[in-house]
Design a protein around this motif. Structure first.
Motif, PDB file in Angstrom:
ATOM      1  N   LYS A  21      84.551  52.665  66.957  1.00  0.00           N
ATOM      2  CA  LYS A  21      85.828  52.698  67.553  1.00  0.00           C
ATOM      3  C   LYS A  21      86.622  53.962  66.718  1.00  0.00           C
ATOM      4  O   LYS A  21      86.515  55.023  67.653  1.00  0.00           O
ATOM      5  CB  LYS A  21      87.113  52.139  68.491  1.00  0.00           C
ATOM      6  N   LEU A  22      86.762  53.273  65.497  1.00  0.00           N
ATOM      7  CA  LEU A  22      87.327  54.625  64.636  1.00  0.00           C
ATOM      8  C   LEU A  22      86.575  55.625  65.308  1.00  0.00           C
ATOM      9  O   LEU A  22      87.195  56.891  64.821  1.00  0.00           O
ATOM     10  CB  LEU A  22      87.750  54.107  63.632  1.00  0.00           C
ATOM     11  N   TRP A  23      85.627  55.009  64.474  1.00  0.00           N
ATOM     12  CA  TRP A  23      84.217  56.336  64.447  1.00  0.00           C
ATOM     13  C   TRP A  23      83.894  57.355  65.553  1.00  0.00           C
ATOM     14  O   TRP A  23      84.215  58.570  65.471  1.00  0.00           O
ATOM     15  CB  TRP A  23      83.109  56.134  63.562  1.00  0.00           C
ATOM     16  N   TYR A  24      83.869  57.293  66.465  1.00  0.00           N
ATOM     17  CA  TYR A  24      83.587  57.938  68.290  1.00  0.00           C
ATOM     18  C   TYR A  24      84.482  57.876  68.830  1.00  0.00           C
ATOM     19  O   TYR A  24      83.936  58.856  69.805  1.00  0.00           O
ATOM     20  CB  TYR A  24      81.858  56.947  68.219  1.00  0.00           C
ATOM     21  N   ASN A  25      85.236  57.483  68.919  1.00  0.00           N
ATOM     22  CA  ASN A  25      85.964  57.585  69.914  1.00  0.00           C
ATOM     23  C   ASN A  25      85.524  57.213  71.127  1.00  0.00           C
ATOM     24  O   ASN A  25      86.027  58.066  71.915  1.00  0.00           O
ATOM     25  CB  ASN A  25      86.950  58.983  70.011  1.00  0.00           C
ATOM     26  N   LYS A  27      85.293  56.506  75.184  1.00  0.00           N
ATOM     27  CA  LYS A  27      86.333  56.167  76.428  1.00  0.00           C
ATOM     28  C   LYS A  27      85.923  54.976  77.164  1.00  0.00           C
ATOM     29  O   LYS A  27      84.964  55.567  77.489  1.00  0.00           O
ATOM     30  CB  LYS A  27      86.403  56.724  77.026  1.00  0.00           C
ATOM     31  N   ASN A  54      78.864  50.884  73.226  1.00  0.00           N
ATOM     32  CA  ASN A  54      79.524  50.796  74.301  1.00  0.00           C
ATOM     33  C   ASN A  54      79.687  50.143  74.679  1.00  0.00           C
ATOM     34  O   ASN A  54      81.110  49.648  75.539  1.00  0.00           O
ATOM     35  CB  ASN A  54      79.221  52.268  75.281  1.00  0.00           C
ATOM     36  N   ARG A 233      85.248  61.583  65.564  1.00  0.00           N
ATOM     37  CA  ARG A 233      86.532  61.226  66.699  1.00  0.00           C
ATOM     38  C   ARG A 233      85.646  62.013  68.316  1.00  0.00           C
ATOM     39  O   ARG A 233      86.779  63.215  68.576  1.00  0.00           O
ATOM     40  CB  ARG A 233      87.205  61.587  66.485  1.00  0.00           C
ATOM     41  N   SER A 234      84.809  61.924  68.957  1.00  0.00           N
ATOM     42  CA  SER A 234      84.523  62.347  70.067  1.00  0.00           C
ATOM     43  C   SER A 234      85.408  62.651  71.437  1.00  0.00           C
ATOM     44  O   SER A 234      86.327  61.875  71.183  1.00  0.00           O
ATOM     45  CB  SER A 234      82.796  61.602  70.718  1.00  0.00           C
ATOM     46  N   LYS A 235      85.376  64.157  71.680  1.00  0.00           N
ATOM     47  CA  LYS A 235      85.767  64.092  72.875  1.00  0.00           C
ATOM     48  C   LYS A 235      85.670  63.549  74.372  1.00  0.00           C
ATOM     49  O   LYS A 235      86.660  63.081  75.642  1.00  0.00           O
ATOM     50  CB  LYS A 235      86.668  65.068  72.672  1.00  0.00           C
TER      51      LYS A 235
END
Length: 272
Positions: A21-25, A27, A54, A233-235
């Motif tokens: 979660k910290l790396w790929y962020n 949702k 995910n 940190r994907s948006k």
């Protein structure tokens, strides 16, 4: 899942899940749709090697994911075995893998599966290599096309369909085969195809194993869809989990329902 494997899973999940979660962020939308108990088959699209993560972070349930047997031959074999993954030999009809999956469901547990049967992406990298060979006159167009057929994604398949229907030219097909997804988005903007036609071709044909195993064990199917980029940190990396449904005995209808459910979830993701 044995007590030993459940222990490994419960230890690994919060630690690796936090790192993930910290790396790929990512949702996560609709986590509440995953039943807390009972036999379930969690099924969605497959675009990246990390897709299952995910869903794993969306539920505290132990998920037995079906994975290609090559993962069990490499340096991380111990990990895959320790957390209860099920090896699948994709070169044949793997009765042993099916039996293991059915055992999971008959015990009221959770199974994770990719109904497309393989990753619908990254193969375009191989097509790019073949295309470069073709452009350098190392192979003929016929040879390029023959080899490319073994490495196509659903979007490349769609480009081929558009070429045959003369919506795009052979030159446009060749020029854009290595960036099929991006080119199709351009075709939407040019109004040469519709967004719905794009969505309709976003999946590879679903294998019947998912609905068949669910039907045999009275398991619920939980559809999900993943969209976005796997970047630090994907948006836009998003997993959307849909409402569970019972497959019933008509496997063709159940497979169509699963296909539509995943595509509808993808469509919802793309609206945001």
């Amino acid at each position: 899942m044995s007590n030993e494997k459940m222990t490994w899973y419960r230890i690994a999940r919060p630690i690796l899940g936090t790192i993930y979660k910290l790396w790929y962020n990512p949702k996560v939308i609709g986590a509440e749709n995953i039943p807390e108990d009972g036999a379930i088959v969690v099924a969605g699209n497959h675009i990246h090697i990390m897709d299952q993560c995910n869903v794993i972070i969306a539920t505290k349930r132990c998920l037995h994911y079906m994975a290609k047997k090559e993962y069990f031959d490499g340096k991380f074999a111990f990990f895959f075995k320790a957390v209860g993954c099920i090896p699948v030999d994709r070169s044949k009809k793997d009765e042993s893998a099916t039996a293991s999956a059915l055992e999971v469901l008959n015990n009221g547990l959770a199974l994770g599966i990719f109904p497309e049967g393989t990753r619908n992406g990254l193969k375009e990298e191989r097509i790019k290599e073949l295309y470069e060979e073709y452009m350098k006159d190392k192979i003929s167009y016929e040879e390029f096309f023959k080899k490319a057929k073994k490495n196509k994604t659903s979007f490349v398949n769609y480009l081929e369909e558009l070429m045959k229907e003369k919506i795009i030219t052979k030159e446009e097909f060749l020029d854009n085969i290595t960036n099929a997804g991006g080119y199709l988005e351009d075709l939407i903007l040019e109004k040469r195809i519709t967004k719905q036609e794009y969505i309709d071709h976003i999946l590879l044909p679903l294998k019947f194993g998912t609905v068949s195993m669910a039907s045999k064990t009275n398991a619920m199917i939980v559809p999900y869809a993943i969209t976005g980029d796997y970047k630090f940190r994907s948006k836009n990396l998003t997993v959307r989990i849909g409402k569970p449904f019972a497959p019933g005995n008509d496997l063709a209808k159940a497979n169509e329902k699963l296909d539509k459910a995943i595509k509808d979830l993808i469509k919802e993701n793309l609206k945001e």
